[in-house]
Design an enzyme around this catalytic site. Structure first.
Site, mmCIF file in Angstrom:
data_model
loop_
_atom_site.group_PDB
_atom_site.id
_atom_site.type_symbol
_atom_site.label_atom_id
_atom_site.label_comp_id
_atom_site.label_asym_id
_atom_site.label_seq_id
_atom_site.Cartn_x
_atom_site.Cartn_y
_atom_site.Cartn_z
ATOM 1 C CG PHE A 12 -12.615 70.351 0.348
ATOM 2 C CD1 PHE A 12 -11.286 70.751 0.351
ATOM 3 C CD2 PHE A 12 -13.403 70.688 -0.753
ATOM 4 C CE1 PHE A 12 -10.752 71.484 -0.707
ATOM 5 C CE2 PHE A 12 -12.881 71.410 -1.814
ATOM 6 C CZ PHE A 12 -11.558 71.824 -1.785
ATOM 7 C CB ILE A 13 -14.676 74.212 2.900
ATOM 8 C CG1 ILE A 13 -14.801 74.067 1.364
ATOM 9 C CG2 ILE A 13 -14.621 75.692 3.288
ATOM 10 C CD1 ILE A 13 -16.061 74.661 0.757
ATOM 11 C CE1 TYR A 153 -25.051 70.557 -1.033
ATOM 12 C CE2 TYR A 153 -24.707 71.346 -3.274
ATOM 13 C CZ TYR A 153 -24.364 71.348 -1.936
ATOM 14 O OH TYR A 153 -23.326 72.142 -1.506
ATOM 15 C CE LYS A 157 -25.417 73.269 1.604
ATOM 16 N NZ LYS A 157 -24.651 73.662 2.778
HETATM 17 N N1 LIG Z 1 -16.634 72.122 -1.849
HETATM 18 C C1 LIG Z 1 -17.359 72.939 -2.626
HETATM 19 O O1 LIG Z 1 -16.975 73.242 -3.760
HETATM 20 C C2 LIG Z 1 -18.646 73.528 -2.113
HETATM 21 C C3 LIG Z 1 -19.405 74.308 -2.999
HETATM 22 C C4 LIG Z 1 -20.591 74.867 -2.550
HETATM 23 C C5 LIG Z 1 -20.979 74.675 -1.238
HETATM 24 N N2 LIG Z 1 -20.244 73.898 -0.400
HETATM 25 C C6 LIG Z 1 -20.710 73.736 0.978
HETATM 26 O O2 LIG Z 1 -19.622 73.945 1.860
HETATM 27 C C7 LIG Z 1 -19.752 73.098 3.004
HETATM 28 C C8 LIG Z 1 -18.507 72.271 3.180
HETATM 29 O O3 LIG Z 1 -18.345 71.449 2.026
HETATM 30 P P1 LIG Z 1 -17.092 70.505 1.812
HETATM 31 O O4 LIG Z 1 -16.781 70.498 0.371
HETATM 32 O O5 LIG Z 1 -16.047 70.849 2.803
HETATM 33 O O6 LIG Z 1 -17.753 69.088 2.151
HETATM 34 P P2 LIG Z 1 -17.254 67.919 3.121
HETATM 35 O O7 LIG Z 1 -18.203 66.789 2.924
HETATM 36 O O8 LIG Z 1 -15.796 67.657 2.895
HETATM 37 O O9 LIG Z 1 -17.429 68.551 4.568
HETATM 38 C C9 LIG Z 1 -18.623 68.511 5.301
HETATM 39 C C10 LIG Z 1 -18.304 67.980 6.679
HETATM 40 O O10 LIG Z 1 -19.502 68.013 7.453
HETATM 41 C C11 LIG Z 1 -19.607 66.830 8.216
HETATM 42 N N3 LIG Z 1 -21.019 66.573 8.465
HETATM 43 C C12 LIG Z 1 -21.961 66.201 7.559
HETATM 44 N N4 LIG Z 1 -23.150 66.027 8.169
HETATM 45 C C13 LIG Z 1 -22.945 66.305 9.489
HETATM 46 C C14 LIG Z 1 -23.784 66.282 10.637
HETATM 47 N N5 LIG Z 1 -25.069 65.924 10.530
HETATM 48 N N6 LIG Z 1 -23.254 66.612 11.840
HETATM 49 C C15 LIG Z 1 -21.934 66.949 11.956
HETATM 50 N N7 LIG Z 1 -21.084 66.973 10.893
HETATM 51 C C16 LIG Z 1 -21.590 66.648 9.684
HETATM 52 C C17 LIG Z 1 -18.951 65.758 7.364
HETATM 53 O O11 LIG Z 1 -18.480 64.658 8.128
HETATM 54 C C18 LIG Z 1 -17.821 66.535 6.676
HETATM 55 O O12 LIG Z 1 -16.601 66.401 7.390
HETATM 56 C C19 LIG Z 1 -21.020 72.293 2.785
HETATM 57 O O13 LIG Z 1 -22.075 72.947 3.452
HETATM 58 C C20 LIG Z 1 -21.223 72.350 1.290
HETATM 59 O O14 LIG Z 1 -22.587 72.208 0.961
HETATM 60 C C21 LIG Z 1 -19.085 73.315 -0.817
#
Ligand SMILES: NC(=O)c1ccc[n+]([C@@H]2O[C@H](COP(=O)([O-])OP(=O)(O)OC[C@H]3O[C@@H](n4cnc5c(N)ncnc54)[C@H](O)[C@@H]3O)[C@@H](O)[C@H]2O)c1
Length: 317
Positions: A12-13, A153, A157
């Site tokens: 997503f991000i 989780y 972090k």
């Molecule tokens: N979306 C939010 O509101 C939010 C809030 C706080 C923190 N975060 C952090 O931001 C980051 C991105 O979050 P997001 O919402 O885009 O989540 P997401 O699940 O859409 O994206 C994470 C991506 O990482 C990949 N991934 C996971 N494990 C992996 C591995 N072992 N090797 C390679 N790729 C791997 C997944 O396939 C996925 O595409 C994460 O670290 C999440 O903890 C997100």
């Protein structure tokens, strides 16, 4: 042309950060293992707009595989890293925390180790508002103790922030940990409230609201989240932890009001209990982001929700 390695590029991000980097003139190496936390086809869709960009390269590798990561660094020599890859489902981590430790903690350690080995100018590491737990005064400030996350989780972090600090201390690496607050928008993860509500309301289906709708979240438009990430990447700061949030929290009931207005419907609502790992409130103090990154959010909740709804209508109905 400098190279940025973006882990989690298909997420997503990540898929919102990559286009900003390409537009800004960076070469991008995306890393993603396309894990099945949610529908893998969605991740393929996320990368479609930039997959064939001449300055983008995708490595379908797992950050738990240190040898593969090391090989990739050797080949692509990234100057910068945006480390977003993680498992990010708060509830799933309560049921089974082991993949969270492997992917989030060991995975991050691999990224830090390989970055140490090859050298990088700056690393931006994705942390989360979930590190604050339930016992921190609002608005949440980075100087708070943050030793009581209430979800495994959140604990992973917080652990990654601590490893990052140790790597900065021992090896002089520049690392900025961004504590993201509830991002929403295009390419939204499908298991998050804004996505579920937008889809159900557009389909005329009943939605569920938890805990009487009183819990507050600092919903932040993902374009603003991505802009903060770029700002942090461009400014090595030694070691910092910085909140990235809208600094304007809404209760679930208030958020529903925004959806009803944007879509022009009255929701059918069913109550359900809140999950034990769900915090009461998130509310970012963003003074530090303003001061150090010259960043603040620019997208109102009405505008951001309109964009999310338009995207769901076009892609997920
Ligand atoms: N979306 C939010 O509101 C939010 C809030 C706080 C923190 N975060 C952090 O931001 C980051 C991105 O979050 P997001 O919402 O885009 O989540 P997401 O699940 O859409 O994206 C994470 C991506 O990482 C990949 N991934 C996971 N494990 C992996 C591995 N072992 N090797 C390679 N790729 C791997 C997944 O396939 C996925 O595409 C994460 O670290 C999440 O903890 C997100």
């Amino acid at each position: 042309m400098k190279t940025v390695l973006v882990t989690g590029a298909a997420g997503f991000i990540g898929s919102n950060v990559v286009p900003l980097l390409l537009t800004d003139g960076y070469r991008v190496v995306g890393v993603d293992n396309f894990d099945d936390t949610y529908d893998v086809r969605f991740k393929e869709e996320h990368i479609t707009p930039f997959a064939s960009d001449a300055n983008f390269e995708l490595a379908r590798i797992d950050i738990r595989d240190r040898a593969a990561l090391s090989e990739l660094f050797k080949k692509t020599a990234p100057a910068y890293i945006v480390h977003l890859a993680a498992k990010a489902d708060t509830r799933a981590a309560v049921e089974n925390p082991y993949p969270y430790v492997d992917n989030n903690i060991t995975g991050t350690l691999n990224v830090l180790e390989v970055a140490k080995e090859y050298g990088t100018e700056n690393i931006v590491l994705a942390s989360s508002s979930s590190v604050y737990g339930n016992d921190t005064a609002m608005p949440l400030q980075e100087s708070a103790v943050a030793d009581h996350p209430i979800s495994p989780y959140g604990a992973t972090k917080r652990a990654t922030e601590m490893f990052a600090h140790a790597y900065h201390h021992n090896f002089g690496m520049n690392i900025t940990c961004l504590r993201y607050f509830n991002a929403y928008g295009e390419n939204n993860r499908p298991n998050m409230v804004p996505y579920i509500w937008a889809q159900k309301l557009l389909r005329g289906e009943e939605i569920e609201i938890s805990g009487g709708g009183t819990r507050k979240r600092d919903y932040t438009y993902v374009g603003d989240t991505a802009a903060a990430t770029l700002a942090a990447l461009k400014k090595p700061l030694g070691f910092e932890i910085i909140n990235v949030g809208n600094s304007s929290p809404l209760s679930l009931t208030e958020l529903l009001g925004v959806f009803e207005k944007v879509i022009g419907v009255t929701a059918q609502v069913k109550e359900r209990p809140s999950h034990s790992a769900s915090v009461e409130e998130t509310y970012a103090d963003i003074a530090k982001a303003k001061e150090l990154l010259d960043w603040e959010p620019t997208t109102s909740i009405e505008e951001g929700i309109s964009r999310l709804v338009a995207w769901i209508r076009a892609n997920r109905l």
